[in-house]
Motif scaffolding. Structure first.
Motif, PDB file in Angstrom:
ATOM      1  N   LEU A  68       0.857  -0.933  -0.120  1.00  0.00           N
ATOM      2  CA  LEU A  68       0.369  -0.061  -0.019  1.00  0.00           C
ATOM      3  C   LEU A  68       1.042   1.625   0.130  1.00  0.00           C
ATOM      4  O   LEU A  68       1.712   1.179   1.007  1.00  0.00           O
ATOM      5  N   ALA A  69       0.720   1.910  -0.849  1.00  0.00           N
ATOM      6  CA  ALA A  69       1.922   3.452  -0.447  1.00  0.00           C
ATOM      7  C   ALA A  69       1.238   4.548  -0.682  1.00  0.00           C
ATOM      8  O   ALA A  69      -0.521   4.794  -1.655  1.00  0.00           O
ATOM      9  N   GLU A  70       1.509   5.225   0.490  1.00  0.00           N
ATOM     10  CA  GLU A  70       0.536   6.213   1.356  1.00  0.00           C
ATOM     11  C   GLU A  70       1.350   7.603   0.988  1.00  0.00           C
ATOM     12  O   GLU A  70       1.584   7.977   0.642  1.00  0.00           O
ATOM     13  N   MET A  71      -0.300   8.092  -0.028  1.00  0.00           N
ATOM     14  CA  MET A  71       0.477   9.553  -0.917  1.00  0.00           C
ATOM     15  C   MET A  71      -0.261  10.731   0.341  1.00  0.00           C
ATOM     16  O   MET A  71      -1.769  10.073  -0.074  1.00  0.00           O
ATOM     17  N   ALA A  72      -0.075  11.616  -0.005  1.00  0.00           N
ATOM     18  CA  ALA A  72      -0.957  13.367   0.765  1.00  0.00           C
ATOM     19  C   ALA A  72      -1.823  12.904  -0.307  1.00  0.00           C
ATOM     20  O   ALA A  72      -1.531  13.510  -1.559  1.00  0.00           O
ATOM     21  N   THR A  73      -2.882  13.335   0.743  1.00  0.00           N
ATOM     22  CA  THR A  73      -4.172  14.099  -0.892  1.00  0.00           C
ATOM     23  C   THR A  73      -3.183  15.071  -1.891  1.00  0.00           C
ATOM     24  O   THR A  73      -2.818  16.477  -1.080  1.00  0.00           O
ATOM     25  N   GLY A  74      -3.757  14.784  -2.702  1.00  0.00           N
ATOM     26  CA  GLY A  74      -3.245  15.704  -4.009  1.00  0.00           C
ATOM     27  C   GLY A  74      -1.955  15.525  -4.676  1.00  0.00           C
ATOM     28  O   GLY A  74      -1.933  16.328  -5.229  1.00  0.00           O
ATOM     29  N   GLU A  75      -1.488  15.046  -4.031  1.00  0.00           N
ATOM     30  CA  GLU A  75       0.387  14.174  -4.758  1.00  0.00           C
ATOM     31  C   GLU A  75       0.384  13.617  -5.886  1.00  0.00           C
ATOM     32  O   GLU A  75       1.225  13.282  -6.681  1.00  0.00           O
ATOM     33  N   GLY A  76      -1.444  13.169  -6.416  1.00  0.00           N
ATOM     34  CA  GLY A  76      -1.314  12.597  -7.674  1.00  0.00           C
ATOM     35  C   GLY A  76      -1.031  11.552  -7.850  1.00  0.00           C
ATOM     36  O   GLY A  76      -0.591  10.123  -8.312  1.00  0.00           O
ATOM     37  N   LYS A  77      -2.085  10.272  -7.331  1.00  0.00           N
ATOM     38  CA  LYS A  77      -2.138   8.912  -7.358  1.00  0.00           C
ATOM     39  C   LYS A  77      -2.872   8.537  -8.334  1.00  0.00           C
ATOM     40  O   LYS A  77      -2.096   7.281  -8.690  1.00  0.00           O
ATOM     41  N   THR A  78      -3.807   9.042  -9.124  1.00  0.00           N
ATOM     42  CA  THR A  78      -4.176   8.382 -10.364  1.00  0.00           C
ATOM     43  C   THR A  78      -2.604   8.442 -11.378  1.00  0.00           C
ATOM     44  O   THR A  78      -3.253   7.462 -11.884  1.00  0.00           O
ATOM     45  N   LEU A  79      -2.052   9.234 -11.566  1.00  0.00           N
ATOM     46  CA  LEU A  79      -1.074   9.454 -12.413  1.00  0.00           C
ATOM     47  C   LEU A  79      -0.203   8.530 -11.805  1.00  0.00           C
ATOM     48  O   LEU A  79       0.764   7.629 -12.742  1.00  0.00           O
ATOM     49  N   ALA A  80       0.342   8.240 -10.492  1.00  0.00           N
ATOM     50  CA  ALA A  80       0.832   7.685 -10.019  1.00  0.00           C
ATOM     51  C   ALA A  80       0.688   5.732 -10.085  1.00  0.00           C
ATOM     52  O   ALA A  80       1.483   5.408 -10.664  1.00  0.00           O
ATOM     53  N   GLY A  81      -0.471   5.569 -10.371  1.00  0.00           N
ATOM     54  CA  GLY A  81      -1.292   4.699 -11.031  1.00  0.00           C
ATOM     55  C   GLY A  81      -0.979   4.052 -12.057  1.00  0.00           C
ATOM     56  O   GLY A  81      -1.000   2.562 -12.203  1.00  0.00           O
ATOM     57  N   THR A  82      -0.758   5.241 -12.709  1.00  0.00           N
ATOM     58  CA  THR A  82       0.128   4.309 -14.386  1.00  0.00           C
ATOM     59  C   THR A  82       0.657   4.022 -14.294  1.00  0.00           C
ATOM     60  O   THR A  82       0.658   2.335 -15.097  1.00  0.00           O
ATOM     61  N   LEU A  83       1.740   3.870 -13.938  1.00  0.00           N
ATOM     62  CA  LEU A  83       3.778   3.440 -13.651  1.00  0.00           C
ATOM     63  C   LEU A  83       2.828   2.132 -13.754  1.00  0.00           C
ATOM     64  O   LEU A  83       3.074   1.269 -14.703  1.00  0.00           O
ATOM     65  N   ALA A  84       2.388   1.448 -12.689  1.00  0.00           N
ATOM     66  CA  ALA A  84       1.816  -0.043 -12.446  1.00  0.00           C
ATOM     67  C   ALA A  84       1.469  -0.902 -13.607  1.00  0.00           C
ATOM     68  O   ALA A  84       1.326  -1.599 -13.931  1.00  0.00           O
ATOM     69  N   ILE A  85       0.030   0.158 -13.486  1.00  0.00           N
ATOM     70  CA  ILE A  85      -0.759   0.018 -14.593  1.00  0.00           C
ATOM     71  C   ILE A  85      -0.324  -0.443 -15.752  1.00  0.00           C
ATOM     72  O   ILE A  85      -0.226  -2.037 -16.743  1.00  0.00           O
ATOM     73  N   CYS A  86       0.449   0.178 -16.238  1.00  0.00           N
ATOM     74  CA  CYS A  86       1.129   0.238 -17.931  1.00  0.00           C
ATOM     75  C   CYS A  86       1.666  -1.292 -17.590  1.00  0.00           C
ATOM     76  O   CYS A  86       2.277  -1.500 -18.501  1.00  0.00           O
ATOM     77  N   THR A  87       2.373  -0.800 -16.692  1.00  0.00           N
ATOM     78  CA  THR A  87       3.815  -2.117 -16.829  1.00  0.00           C
ATOM     79  C   THR A  87       2.884  -3.695 -16.908  1.00  0.00           C
ATOM     80  O   THR A  87       3.017  -4.260 -17.429  1.00  0.00           O
ATOM     81  N   ALA A  88       2.249  -3.825 -15.558  1.00  0.00           N
ATOM     82  CA  ALA A  88       1.488  -4.799 -15.452  1.00  0.00           C
ATOM     83  C   ALA A  88       0.811  -5.166 -16.871  1.00  0.00           C
ATOM     84  O   ALA A  88       0.678  -6.693 -17.399  1.00  0.00           O
ATOM     85  N   ALA A  89       0.305  -4.388 -17.222  1.00  0.00           N
ATOM     86  CA  ALA A  89      -1.024  -4.957 -18.235  1.00  0.00           C
ATOM     87  C   ALA A  89       0.206  -5.122 -19.508  1.00  0.00           C
ATOM     88  O   ALA A  89      -0.694  -5.777 -20.202  1.00  0.00           O
ATOM     89  N   ALA A  90       1.131  -4.276 -19.926  1.00  0.00           N
ATOM     90  CA  ALA A  90       1.754  -4.839 -20.597  1.00  0.00           C
ATOM     91  C   ALA A  90       2.774  -6.945 -20.560  1.00  0.00           C
ATOM     92  O   ALA A  90       3.382  -7.283 -21.476  1.00  0.00           O
ATOM     93  N   THR A  91       2.425  -7.000 -19.531  1.00  0.00           N
ATOM     94  CA  THR A  91       3.410  -8.394 -19.386  1.00  0.00           C
ATOM     95  C   THR A  91       2.806  -9.020 -19.742  1.00  0.00           C
ATOM     96  O   THR A  91       2.659 -10.298 -19.470  1.00  0.00           O
ATOM     97  N   GLY A  92       1.045  -8.844 -19.425  1.00  0.00           N
ATOM     98  CA  GLY A  92      -0.116 -10.283 -20.350  1.00  0.00           C
ATOM     99  C   GLY A  92      -1.571  -9.602 -19.432  1.00  0.00           C
ATOM    100  O   GLY A  92      -2.113 -11.449 -19.057  1.00  0.00           O
ATOM    101  N   ALA A  93      -0.699  -9.491 -18.297  1.00  0.00           N
ATOM    102  CA  ALA A  93      -1.953  -9.662 -16.693  1.00  0.00           C
ATOM    103  C   ALA A  93      -2.728  -9.426 -16.691  1.00  0.00           C
ATOM    104  O   ALA A  93      -3.199  -7.702 -17.613  1.00  0.00           O
ATOM    105  N   SER A  94      -3.918  -9.286 -16.494  1.00  0.00           N
ATOM    106  CA  SER A  94      -5.254  -8.473 -16.289  1.00  0.00           C
ATOM    107  C   SER A  94      -5.238  -8.141 -15.299  1.00  0.00           C
ATOM    108  O   SER A  94      -4.746  -8.416 -14.056  1.00  0.00           O
ATOM    109  N   VAL A  95      -5.889  -6.906 -15.600  1.00  0.00           N
ATOM    110  CA  VAL A  95      -5.146  -5.402 -14.489  1.00  0.00           C
ATOM    111  C   VAL A  95      -6.104  -4.968 -14.425  1.00  0.00           C
ATOM    112  O   VAL A  95      -6.920  -4.314 -14.792  1.00  0.00           O
ATOM    113  N   HIS A  96      -7.050  -4.919 -13.157  1.00  0.00           N
ATOM    114  CA  HIS A  96      -8.344  -4.663 -12.424  1.00  0.00           C
ATOM    115  C   HIS A  96      -8.028  -2.970 -11.175  1.00  0.00           C
ATOM    116  O   HIS A  96      -7.039  -3.310 -10.407  1.00  0.00           O
ATOM    117  N   VAL A  97      -8.348  -1.769 -11.887  1.00  0.00           N
ATOM    118  CA  VAL A  97      -7.835  -0.614 -11.223  1.00  0.00           C
ATOM    119  C   VAL A  97      -9.480  -0.500 -10.410  1.00  0.00           C
ATOM    120  O   VAL A  97     -10.218   0.243 -10.555  1.00  0.00           O
TER     121      VAL A  97
END
Length: 660
Positions: free
Chosen positions: A128-157
């Motif tokens: 679990l990544a604890e990020m203060a409000t307004g620190e851009g969690k939605t954008l940070a999540g794209t790093l993990a989402i794109c990486t995992a999806a590119a490996t062929g994994a089914s990614v549920h956000v």
């Protein structure tokens, strides 16, 4: 990906033998779970590794920036190839993140900060990544989402509601399209075939409720088939057979993870069917009439919303029910019905625990302030409340399948999450989900100032002070956000603001469809927004330049919540990303958190309140003590829910074995 278990960087994971790839059911002893809790307090930090990781990403930036768009899109597939064997190890993540950061800069104009790189890394390390409000969690999540999806994994956000799922998916779609990653979005009332098509995509945005119920539907659909039949049906795609909705529980990234994994984990999710109610409407009204005739000495109210009849209550009930026909002649039914009626009358309050919409009782989530229209209370309580409110009484419900969030999310091969408040719950998420918490530093130092608390003895004094403070800060050209714990409180305050001729907006469970729009507009000069706890979740309050110059957003908390995390979420709306801002609490000593969890200490604090000179440090200690007792109470409830879920599974297994 040849073996989806490679996601977990070499950890040994047992797969279930069911319909699709998921972790096998885990059975841990209570001592093993306690050891996890202790480990959460003792585990070392990884600041050196984190610094080295961001340096690795930065060192690749010049090289990656020279690639054209086509080469950049292909570079991600090249970067993730070693992960098929080695998992999400840092050297390979660094190159993948450098590629995604450059693509994001080109597609969206947003370049990931170093702290967002660390958040994305934490997600793929199963934390679990604890990020203060307004620190851009939605954008940070794209790093993990794109990486995992590119490996062929089914990614549920996983998000807390359908609106946020759709909004976040649309915000990130350009980046996903750049890498040719397919995107699915699950919405309420979506037909089964369309759901299956959406879940077939590489990246799926879905609310926690929709996802879990779809999993339950899969379990029900294949319940009458054995594993061999299921595989044959899927292989030959036989007409008329029921295929699965999901394609596997590979990777889940949960936004507002504390809300999903902790606050909503007290109640199992149940798929049920309506069956005729043999009790009849008259019986509920008779029970309410008998309960209304009872006095305080006849019953005791418990902390868990339990009701017990005292000896005097039993005597009174026997006399009151004498002469009544049917079930009233049976003492066990007398007690059951009247205790349910007492609960409905005294423990479940309109506009706090539920609202009436379209002449129906709709439950309100106490943690978020949002309506849960598909939920009902069990064992006749819901029908008793419907009778109390004069609504049409619905039928009883029979359980077809059920699961807790603890058990469901434990089935994912890899689980990660983001939230603004997680460190306080680290022992529990470690014990229940085997998740560690990584606190991510803010991109810019916080300028938030907490002003002195205001404590009063009556509601009228509290609201008068709230209006005074809101008027003062709005008059300075600042924006004001006022947080309340219930729909009732928000509407009362709204009425008082109207009488004071102060323009304002009220946001609660009655108009939560407009939540994001109303919260997004809350940063305008002189704007006063009254909101229940939902204000702390999901949508940024962007400050107008004039508001920023005048001192930023001012947040007023009007009642402390049972858990300090929710208060921190509300206060976190102010002074985000280095903006100025102030927060304060204006509360009453007779609020529920004090009367329920620290009544004796609250009485001892009375002299300071009456003197007009509250002792600030002593009061904050009182708040901390009450909230800690409350959090222990709710933690015990969640553990009890988990135990009951395991017992239900054991009994189900016994019945299945017996039938064979």
């Amino acid at each position: 990906m040849s073996d989806i278990r490679a996601l977990t960087a070499g950890k040994r994971i047992a797969l279930g033998s069911g319909l699709y790839a998921e972790r096998a059911a885990q059975h841990h002893s209570e001592w093993e779970e306690r050891l996890r809790t202790w480990y959460a307090w003792l585990q070392p930090g990884g600041k050196r590794k984190a610094a080295r990781f961001t340096q690795q990403v930065g060192a690749l930036e010049a090289e990656i920036s020279q690639l054209d768009n086509e080469a950049l899109a292909g570079a991600l597939l090249y970067a993730v190839t070693p992960m098929h064997k080695h998992g999400f190890a840092d050297p390979y993540l660094a190159r993948a993140f450098a590629v995604i950061r450059e693509a994001s800069r080109r597609c969206t104009g947003k370049r990931h900060h170093n702290v967002q790189l660390l958040a994305g890394r934490a997600l793929l390390h199963g934390k679990l990544a604890e990020m203060a409000t307004g620190e851009g969690k939605t954008l940070a999540g794209t790093l993990a989402i794109c990486t995992a999806a590119a490996t062929g994994a089914s990614v549920h956000v996983v998000t807390v509601n359908d609106y946020l799922a759709e909004r976040d998916a649309e915000h990130n779609k350009a980046l996903f399209d750049f890498f040719r990653l397919s995107l699915g979005i699950i919405e309420q009332d979506m037909p089964p075939q369309q759901r299956t098509e959406q879940y077939a995509q590489q990246i799926v945005y879905v609310s926690n409720k929709e996802l879990t119920f779809d999993y339950l539907k899969d379990r029900i659909a294949i319940g009458h088939l054995n594993a061999t039949q299921v595989k044959l049906n899927r292989l030959f795609n036989e007409a008329g057979t029921q295929s699965s909705i999901l394609r596997g529980l590979h990777l889940a990234i949960i936004d507002e993870a504390d809300s999903v994994l902790i606050d909503e984990a007290r109640t199992p999710l149940i798929i049920s069917e309506t069956i005729p109610d043999d009790l009849g409407e008259a019986l509920y009204h008779q029970a309410l009439a008998l309960a209304n005739g009872m006095h305080a000495e006849h019953y005791t109210l418990g902390k868990n919303r339990d009701v017990w009849l005292t000896p005097a209550g039993h005597t009174h009930l026997r006399a009151a029910a004498e002469g009544l026909a049917g079930l009233w002649q049976k003492p066990a039914w007398q007690q059951e019905l009247v205790q349910k009626a007492l609960s409905a009358l005294h423990l479940f309050k309109r506009d706090q625990h539920y609202i009436i919409a379209d002449n129906k009782v709709q439950i309100v989530d106490e943690s978020t302030g949002r309506v849960m229209p598909d939920r009902t209370w069990e064992r006749g309580l819901h029908q008793m409340i419907e009778a109390k409110e004069g609504c049409e009484i619905t039928g009883q419900r029979r359980t077809l399948s059920q699961i807790t969030y603890q058990r469901f999310f434990g089935r994912y091969l890899l689980l990660g999450g983001m939230t603004g408040t997680a460190k306080e719950i680290e022992p529990e998420v470690k014990r229940t989900y085997n998740l560690s918490v990584e606190r991510i530093a803010t991109h810019k130092p916080s300028k938030r100032q907490r002003l002195a608390d205001h404590v009063f003895l009556t509601d009228d004094e509290r609201w008068q002070k709230v209006i005074e403070r809101a008027s003062h800060f709005a008059g300075m050209g600042r924006a004001v956000l006022i947080g309340t714990r219930s729909v009732e409180a928000s509407e009362r305050l709204g009425q008082l603001l109207t009488e004071a001729e102060l323009p304002h907006t009220v946001l609660n469970a009655r108009n939560d469809a407009d939540e994001a729009e109303l919260v997004a507009e809350a940063g305008q000069p002189g704007r006063i927004t009254v909101a229940t706890n939902m204000a702390g979740r999901g949508t940024d309050i962007k400050l107008a330049p004039e508001v920023h110059a005048a001192g930023g957003l001012h947040v007023i908390l009007t009642e402390f919540h049972d858990t300090a995390r929710v208060d921190r979420q509300l206060f976190g709306r102010a002074a985000r990303q280095g903006d100025p801002g102030t927060v304060e609490a204006v509360v009453c000593l007779h609020d529920e958190v004090f009367t329920r969890f620290a009544p004796t200490l609250a009485q001892l604090y009375l002299p300071w309140v009456r003197s007009g000179r509250p002792h600030g440090r002593l009061f904050r200690w009182l708040v901390r003590h009450a909230q800690q007792r409350s959090e222990r109470h709710h933690r015990r409830q969640r553990l009890q829910t988990l135990k009951q879920d395991r017992q239900w599974l054991m009994s189900l297994g016994f019945v299945a074995a017996h039938r064979k």
